[in-house]
Motif scaffolding. Structure first.
Motif, PDB file in Angstrom:
ATOM      1  N   ARG A 250       0.864  -1.290  -0.196  1.00 34.82           N
ATOM      2  CA  ARG A 250       0.058   0.021  -0.188  1.00 34.82           C
ATOM      3  C   ARG A 250       0.961   1.060   0.061  1.00 34.82           C
ATOM      4  NH1 ARG A 250      -5.410   0.490   3.145  1.00 34.82           N
ATOM      5  NH2 ARG A 250      -4.467  -1.244   4.349  1.00 34.82           N
ATOM      6  N   SER A 251       0.660   2.119  -0.866  1.00 41.68           N
ATOM      7  CA  SER A 251       1.475   3.292  -1.066  1.00 41.68           C
ATOM      8  C   SER A 251       1.181   4.254   0.146  1.00 41.68           C
ATOM      9  CB  SER A 251       1.118   3.963  -2.523  1.00 41.68           C
ATOM     10  OG  SER A 251      -0.361   4.561  -2.377  1.00 41.68           O
ATOM     11  N   ASP A 252       1.938   5.091   0.432  1.00 42.74           N
ATOM     12  CA  ASP A 252       2.155   6.163   1.526  1.00 42.74           C
ATOM     13  C   ASP A 252       1.223   7.351   1.215  1.00 42.74           C
ATOM     14  OD1 ASP A 252       3.738   4.629   3.143  1.00 42.74           O
ATOM     15  OD2 ASP A 252       5.604   5.640   2.406  1.00 42.74           O
TER      16      ASP A 252
ATOM     17  N   GLN B 273      -3.535   5.764  -1.227  1.00 38.22           N
ATOM     18  CA  GLN B 273      -3.274   4.696  -0.678  1.00 38.22           C
ATOM     19  C   GLN B 273      -3.556   3.455  -1.518  1.00 38.22           C
ATOM     20  OE1 GLN B 273      -4.544   4.452   3.556  1.00 38.22           O
ATOM     21  NE2 GLN B 273      -2.815   5.120   4.152  1.00 38.22           N
TER      22      GLN B 273
ATOM     23  N   LYS C  78       0.527  -1.003  -4.978  1.00 42.10           N
ATOM     24  CA  LYS C  78       1.168  -1.244  -6.103  1.00 42.10           C
ATOM     25  C   LYS C  78       2.110  -2.500  -5.900  1.00 42.10           C
ATOM     26  CE  LYS C  78       1.918   3.835  -6.416  1.00 42.10           C
ATOM     27  NZ  LYS C  78       2.809   4.864  -6.334  1.00 42.10           N
TER      28      LYS C  78
END
Length: 138
Positions: free
Chosen positions: A11-13, A17, A20
């Motif tokens: 999960r991207s910051d 979110q 990826k």
């Protein structure tokens, strides 16, 4: 030396979110996260990395900086888990349930911590033996 290789979703910051895909290599020392378009690490030595993807994009989550792997939930075909780093940072992952990444990461982390503990005990014992050893006549 790779213990397990495959794809994990991280999960991207960012605000959105997004999940990826990351190519992951689990070793005895930690977890390498590689962007999907990036060449594998062993190929990097032979050819320079393409300018679009600098080598800095490879992230290593070293077991010495890892506190725990928390299995959050199993939902649908995915298992969601969080890697908690020593400084308190939490990194969320998901993978297909049958891939068992959370178990593999946990097992490698425990083995790493055990090896470190054994080394620490050995070094303490060596110091104690050295101090206890009779010194020559004065």
């Amino acid at each position: 030396k790779a213990v397990k290789e495959g794809v994990l979703e991280k999960r991207s910051d960012g605000l959105l979110q997004l999940w990826k895909k990351k190519r992951c290599i689990l070793t005895e020392e930690g977890l390498l996260l590689i962007p999907p378009k990036h060449p594998p690490p062993q190929q990097q030595q032979q050819q320079p990395a393409p300018p679009a993807e600098p080598a800095a994009k490879i992230k290593e989550l070293h077991f010495s900086n890892m506190k725990t792997v928390d299995c959050v939930e199993r939902k649908g075909k995915y298992v969601y888990f969080t890697v908690v780093m020593a400084e308190g940072k939490e990194i969320d992952f998901r993978c297909a349930q049958e891939q068992g990444w959370n178990a593999a990461i946990t097992l490698q982390m425990v083995q790493y911590k055990n090896r470190q503990a054994i080394l620490a005990v050995r070094s303490t014992r060596q110091k104690q033996q050295h101090l206890a050893a009779p010194h020559g006549p004065r």
